[in-house]
Design an enzyme around this catalytic site. Structure first.
Site, PDB file in Angstrom:
ATOM      1  N   ARG A  15       0.851  -1.546  -0.171  1.00 48.84           N
ATOM      2  CA  ARG A  15       0.108  -0.034  -0.047  1.00 48.84           C
ATOM      3  C   ARG A  15       0.835   1.337   0.106  1.00 48.84           C
ATOM      4  O   ARG A  15       0.573   2.363   0.634  1.00 48.84           O
ATOM      5  CB  ARG A  15      -1.038   0.114   1.346  1.00 48.84           C
ATOM      6  CG  ARG A  15      -2.193  -0.863   0.874  1.00 48.84           C
ATOM      7  CD  ARG A  15      -3.250  -0.677   2.036  1.00 48.84           C
ATOM      8  NE  ARG A  15      -2.479  -1.230   3.311  1.00 48.84           N
ATOM      9  CZ  ARG A  15      -3.072  -0.808   4.653  1.00 48.84           C
ATOM     10  NH1 ARG A  15      -4.103  -0.117   4.771  1.00 48.84           N
ATOM     11  NH2 ARG A  15      -2.543  -1.396   5.768  1.00 48.84           N
ATOM     12  N   ILE A 417     -27.767   6.684  13.309  1.00 47.88           N
ATOM     13  CA  ILE A 417     -27.561   5.505  12.337  1.00 47.88           C
ATOM     14  C   ILE A 417     -26.891   4.395  13.032  1.00 47.88           C
ATOM     15  O   ILE A 417     -26.996   3.159  12.578  1.00 47.88           O
ATOM     16  CB  ILE A 417     -26.935   5.816  10.892  1.00 47.88           C
ATOM     17  CG1 ILE A 417     -27.939   6.679  10.376  1.00 47.88           C
ATOM     18  CG2 ILE A 417     -27.026   4.511  10.005  1.00 47.88           C
ATOM     19  CD1 ILE A 417     -29.298   6.326   9.924  1.00 47.88           C
ATOM     20  N   GLY A 418     -25.956   4.799  14.084  1.00 48.99           N
ATOM     21  CA  GLY A 418     -25.126   3.795  14.845  1.00 48.99           C
ATOM     22  C   GLY A 418     -23.889   4.254  15.159  1.00 48.99           C
ATOM     23  O   GLY A 418     -23.629   4.404  16.481  1.00 48.99           O
ATOM     24  N   ARG A 501      -8.200   5.057   0.192  1.00 52.35           N
ATOM     25  CA  ARG A 501      -8.852   4.063   0.824  1.00 52.35           C
ATOM     26  C   ARG A 501      -8.833   2.755   0.363  1.00 52.35           C
ATOM     27  O   ARG A 501      -9.254   2.553  -0.845  1.00 52.35           O
ATOM     28  CB  ARG A 501     -10.442   4.570   0.876  1.00 52.35           C
ATOM     29  CG  ARG A 501     -10.888   5.552   1.884  1.00 52.35           C
ATOM     30  CD  ARG A 501     -10.694   5.155   3.577  1.00 52.35           C
ATOM     31  NE  ARG A 501     -11.739   4.264   3.538  1.00 52.35           N
ATOM     32  CZ  ARG A 501     -12.721   4.404   4.620  1.00 52.35           C
ATOM     33  NH1 ARG A 501     -12.820   5.427   5.194  1.00 52.35           N
ATOM     34  NH2 ARG A 501     -13.749   3.573   4.861  1.00 52.35           N
ATOM     35  N   ASP A 585     -28.240  -3.597   9.366  1.00 53.28           N
ATOM     36  CA  ASP A 585     -27.981  -2.682   8.178  1.00 53.28           C
ATOM     37  C   ASP A 585     -27.557  -3.613   6.908  1.00 53.28           C
ATOM     38  O   ASP A 585     -27.068  -4.691   6.857  1.00 53.28           O
ATOM     39  CB  ASP A 585     -26.488  -2.002   8.735  1.00 53.28           C
ATOM     40  CG  ASP A 585     -26.750  -1.073   9.877  1.00 53.28           C
ATOM     41  OD1 ASP A 585     -27.494  -0.215   9.718  1.00 53.28           O
ATOM     42  OD2 ASP A 585     -25.620  -1.165  10.379  1.00 53.28           O
ATOM     43  N   GLU A 591     -25.898  -1.780  -3.951  1.00 58.73           N
ATOM     44  CA  GLU A 591     -24.821  -1.926  -4.944  1.00 58.73           C
ATOM     45  C   GLU A 591     -24.549  -3.018  -5.794  1.00 58.73           C
ATOM     46  O   GLU A 591     -23.975  -3.012  -7.035  1.00 58.73           O
ATOM     47  CB  GLU A 591     -23.428  -1.562  -3.972  1.00 58.73           C
ATOM     48  CG  GLU A 591     -22.897  -2.648  -3.219  1.00 58.73           C
ATOM     49  CD  GLU A 591     -21.597  -2.444  -2.747  1.00 58.73           C
ATOM     50  OE1 GLU A 591     -21.604  -1.330  -1.981  1.00 58.73           O
ATOM     51  OE2 GLU A 591     -20.636  -2.963  -2.693  1.00 58.73           O
ATOM     52  N   HIS A 628     -31.122  -0.094   7.492  1.00 58.76           N
ATOM     53  CA  HIS A 628     -30.487   1.047   7.168  1.00 58.76           C
ATOM     54  C   HIS A 628     -29.708   0.853   5.592  1.00 58.76           C
ATOM     55  O   HIS A 628     -29.163  -0.065   5.454  1.00 58.76           O
ATOM     56  CB  HIS A 628     -29.385   1.660   7.958  1.00 58.76           C
ATOM     57  CG  HIS A 628     -28.340   2.803   7.361  1.00 58.76           C
ATOM     58  ND1 HIS A 628     -28.927   4.188   7.096  1.00 58.76           N
ATOM     59  CD2 HIS A 628     -27.251   2.624   6.880  1.00 58.76           C
ATOM     60  CE1 HIS A 628     -28.149   4.923   6.552  1.00 58.76           C
ATOM     61  NE2 HIS A 628     -26.947   4.088   6.283  1.00 58.76           N
ATOM     62  N   CYS A 630     -27.461   2.735   2.659  1.00 61.12           N
ATOM     63  CA  CYS A 630     -26.739   4.088   2.406  1.00 61.12           C
ATOM     64  C   CYS A 630     -27.350   4.933   1.315  1.00 61.12           C
ATOM     65  O   CYS A 630     -26.957   6.124   1.144  1.00 61.12           O
ATOM     66  CB  CYS A 630     -25.214   3.717   2.152  1.00 61.12           C
ATOM     67  SG  CYS A 630     -24.357   3.204   3.699  1.00 61.12           S
ATOM     68  N   HIS A 681     -21.704  13.159   4.889  1.00 59.75           N
ATOM     69  CA  HIS A 681     -20.429  12.992   4.141  1.00 59.75           C
ATOM     70  C   HIS A 681     -19.765  14.351   3.871  1.00 59.75           C
ATOM     71  O   HIS A 681     -18.679  14.532   3.637  1.00 59.75           O
ATOM     72  CB  HIS A 681     -20.888  12.650   2.755  1.00 59.75           C
ATOM     73  CG  HIS A 681     -21.519  11.185   2.940  1.00 59.75           C
ATOM     74  ND1 HIS A 681     -22.904  11.128   2.842  1.00 59.75           N
ATOM     75  CD2 HIS A 681     -20.914   9.866   2.891  1.00 59.75           C
ATOM     76  CE1 HIS A 681     -23.275   9.825   2.956  1.00 59.75           C
ATOM     77  NE2 HIS A 681     -22.003   9.187   2.892  1.00 59.75           N
TER      78      HIS A 681
END
Ligand code: GLN
Ligand code: ZN
Length: 738
Positions: A15, A417-418, A501, A585, A591, A628, A630, A681
């Site tokens: 990485r 949300i958590g 990321r 969740d 996706e 939930h 996203c 975000h």
């Protein structure tokens, strides 16, 4: 046969790119040092590919952030605001990707979106009335030259104009239709230049051809490539289509004289049938994507040889390739010394896949790559659930009455949300635990203190349903898979998710079962601190599956039901221990919806939704189930989302505004909804007045409305998260009074 790969991971084996880029962002290294790291990674990759004996080695697949972003910069699609004084090319790119808040300068980042069905996110380019396409960069040429100077001849790769515009966002009068021909002209000049400089072949990636395309879209594609292919001075063109089949564009492809066409035979289920019906043009080679760029198992030897035999009968000239860029699998098995040898022998990451390609192309058996057989071949009991296992009784409306009596929530009940912010302190604590600098007990004690503080903050601002804050979790999937049998971890199996990321998906290598309770102790502790309900918090079966590398000897549906049964045991355990509200969740449910609408149900929703239902179908009527998601891009599958049969669903809505709410209201959605009223975000803190106006504008719903942020808070800073929540609650109180 020759071999080709569509692209190679660019984060580096350790990485390196992530660490160098983050150091650059933090002002710790200079631009030249970052550039040097990029150069080393490219050099190492090219050498690896060359040593493995790959014929078509990619160049231009490297990027400091994202290739869609690089393409935007190459064709001049940069909003003028990003060209601030003194910005280098790299700075402009990073600003487009990440935004910039400094002095007078407040530039928003361009949005991120998921790249087809992968977990990679690309930067969405923006085309406005002011965008004038022109060749403002020559990245692929420079990459090719850099490799040539090292003595390696490569095949540069670019994202094609059709995909670029299909994924772009437009404003003003701009559309794909009125932008394509000027963009095509830019690609023609790029190809011209490459040709003059001696580049003999280029790969153009057009994954958008795997989407549902209407006739007009196919016409656009064909027109664009007629112009490109007619250009008198150009390299050979290899068209590459990954992530599915080309059913809509196939006829057009067979009329265009590409030198080669790369098709995906792993995810493109109709490609064989298409080739059988009509051959490619004589002179067009087929790059057969038979090695998966999406999963980490060695290819099944017999099945792959058979597939290649079939393909060779349909096409005279075949090149053996990958189904897509190897960006989506970890770099190499070299560092995986801790893996059980039985599992390790069955795995193949990017570097090992090169050997597989060469093996299948040459058919020369060598011990190193010859033992390819399917991953797991043990007998698995596959028990498909029947409807009683996946149907909760009584009906949602009857449950609602029982739950209303139990909880007596005020109007517009409010929750989060958590997760709460993962602070520096928390990360340090975790690092200390990893390095065994503190005892388990000391660690647990600190976590409990954080939970306590989190609960008292929520009580103070007046939330109705509390959360424990998820301080014990680094990751929504790793935490759960750790307590489940059947999952295997790599030490360094990192895959780029976006920018710097990376994620390290676990591998599902065996039957999944619950080893022990996963969350009960923490949930019971958190609940003991408050009279208000504290939610039990689980990741759903579809999300755990979608964010792991699945085994391939049983279907995804079967794996998903196994995970669902394990989670059901946890749900019932939580309920038995006094937890009254449980959130499951499904952040990643949307996706992996297949790219083609006609496959949505049969290939996915028909098992994904029942698997979710299975996790909660057996709870008592007075237990409230939340879920939930996203993204709110689910207006096409509203019925299925409602059929998850949760009592309450929260989802993102603050960026996508009210359109989804209108569709939900119009389709008489029965689940209570918590449309996110705060875009977590962004670091901005919305004011009380803003919250009041957002909340007042919400339409009414059959199942009622909840107030909450639009996702977990773990990526936010503590101060902004708390101030925003406080403002949100103040607004809720004002609206209730009204
Ligand atoms: N409960 C998780 C959290 O709050 C949900 C995260 C997500 O949706 N990605 O972090
Ligand atoms: Zn979320």
């Amino acid at each position: 046969m020759k071999t080709a790969i569509a692209g190679y991971p660019r984060i580096g084996g350790r990485r390196e790119l992530k660490f160098a880029t983050e150091a650059y962002f933090a002002g710790k290294i200079r631009c030249e040092e970052l550039e040097e790291t990029g150069k080393q990674i490219r050099r190492e990759n090219w050498k690896t590919l060359k040593d493995a004996g790959i014929d078509f080695i990619p160049s231009g697949d490297f990027s400091f952030y994202d290739l869609m972003l690089d393409t935007a910069c190459m064709v001049g699609a940069i909003d003028s605001q990003y060209r601030y004084p003194g910005a280098s090319d790299l700075d402009i790119r990073f600003t487009m990707a990440r935004g910039r808040q400094e002095h007078e300068c407040d530039l928003p980042a361009l949005p991120l979106r998921k790249w087809f069905t992968t977990n990679y996110h690309f930067i969405v380019p923006h085309i406005s009335d002011d965008t004038h396409f022109s060749l403002t960069g020559t990245g692929p040429l420079e990459a090719w030259k850099e490799a040539r100077d090292l003595g390696i001849i490569t095949r540069p790769t670019v994202i094609g104009p059709f995909t670029f515009l299909t994924l772009a966002s437009f404003s003003g009068d701009r559309t794909l239709a009125n932008s394509l021909s000027s963009l095509t002209a830019v690609y023609v000049s790029l190809l011209n230049l490459l040709h003059q400089e001696g580049v003999s072949v280029i790969q153009i990636e057009e994954p958008a051809l795997a989407l549902d395309l209407n006739e007009e879209a196919v016409r656009h594609f064909a027109q664009c490539y007629r112009e490109i292919l007619q250009s008198p001075s150009r390299p050979a063109i290899h068209l590459q289509v990954s992530f599915g089949d080309v059913r809509d564009a196939y006829d057009a492809i067979t009329r265009l004289p590409f030198e080669a066409v790369g098709l995906d035979f792993i995810e493109g289920k109709k490609n064989i049938e298409l080739l059988t019906q009509k051959p490619l043009l004589p002179g067009t080679a087929l790059i057969a994507g038979v090695i998966s760029g999406r999963n980490i198992w060695k290819a099944d030897k017999g099945a792959t040889e058979h597939l290649l035999e079939v393909i060779k009968r349909l096409c005279p000239e075949v090149i053996v390739g990958t189904s897509c860029s190897l960006l989506h699998v970890p770099v190499s098995l070299d560092g995986e010394t801790r893996l059980d040898a039985k599992i390790r022998d069955k795995l193949s990451f990017a570097k090992e896949k090169l050997d597989e390609l060469v093996f299948f192309a040459s058919r020369e058996y060598t011990a190193a790559h010859g033992t390819t057989s399917a991953n797991i071949t043990r007998e698995t009991r596959q028990i498909l659930p029947d409807t009683s296992e996946t149907t909760r009784t009584p009906s949602r409306s009857d449950r609602r009455k029982i739950q209303d009596k139990r909880f007596c929530f005020p109007q517009l009940p409010a929750t989060t949300i958590g997760s709460f912010p993962q602070t520096h302190e928390l990360r340090m604590l975790r690092a200390q635990k990893r390095r065994h600098e503190i005892t388990e007990e000391a660690y647990d004690k600190s976590i409990r203190q954080m939970i306590q503080e989190c609960i008292s903050f929520q009580e103070e601002i007046g939330l109705d349903v509390l959360v424990h804050g998820e301080f014990e979790r680094t990751d929504m999937v790793e935490f759960f898979s750790d307590g489940l049998e059947g999952f295997v971890y790599t030490s360094a199996g990192w895959v780029q998710s976006y920018g710097t990321r990376c994620v390290k998906p676990p591998i599902i290598a065996d039957d999944v079962r619950r080893k022990r309770s996963l969350t009960v102790e923490t949930a019971v502790y958190a609940q003991s601190l408050s009279k208000k309900p504290v939610k039990g918090m689980l990741t759903g079966p579809v999300t755990i599956l979608n964010w792991s590398f699945p085994r391939e000897d049983i279907s995804r549906a079967d794996i998903c039901f196994q995970i669902a049964r394990a989670l059901r045991d946890e749900v019932l355990d939580l309920e038995a221990n006094g937890i009254s509200i449980i959130q499951i969740d499904e952040a990643a449910l949307r996706e992996k919806l297949p790219l083609r609408a006609e496959d949505w149900r049969s290939d996915y929703l028909d098992w994904a939704i029942p698997a979710f239902r299975l996790t909660h179908a057996q709870v008592r009527p007075e237990t409230q189930i939340h879920t939930h998601m996203c993204y709110s891009e689910f207006s096409d599958i509203i019925g299925e989302i409602d059929a998850m049969d949760a009592d309450v669903i929260s989802f993102e809505a603050s960026r996508s505004h009210l359109s989804i709410l209108e569709s939900l209201a119009a389709s008489n959605f029965q689940t209570a909804v918590g449309p996110g009223v705060w875009d977590i975000h962004s670091p901005r803190i919305p004011t009380v007045e803003e919250f009041v106006s957002t909340i007042s504008a919400l339409p009414s719903f059959a199942g009622g409305i909840w107030i909450n942020p639009d996702c977990g808070l773990k990526t936010r800073g503590n101060r902004e998260a708390r101030e925003s929540l406080r403002n949100m609650m103040e607004a809720v109180k004002r609206v209730r009074q009204k």
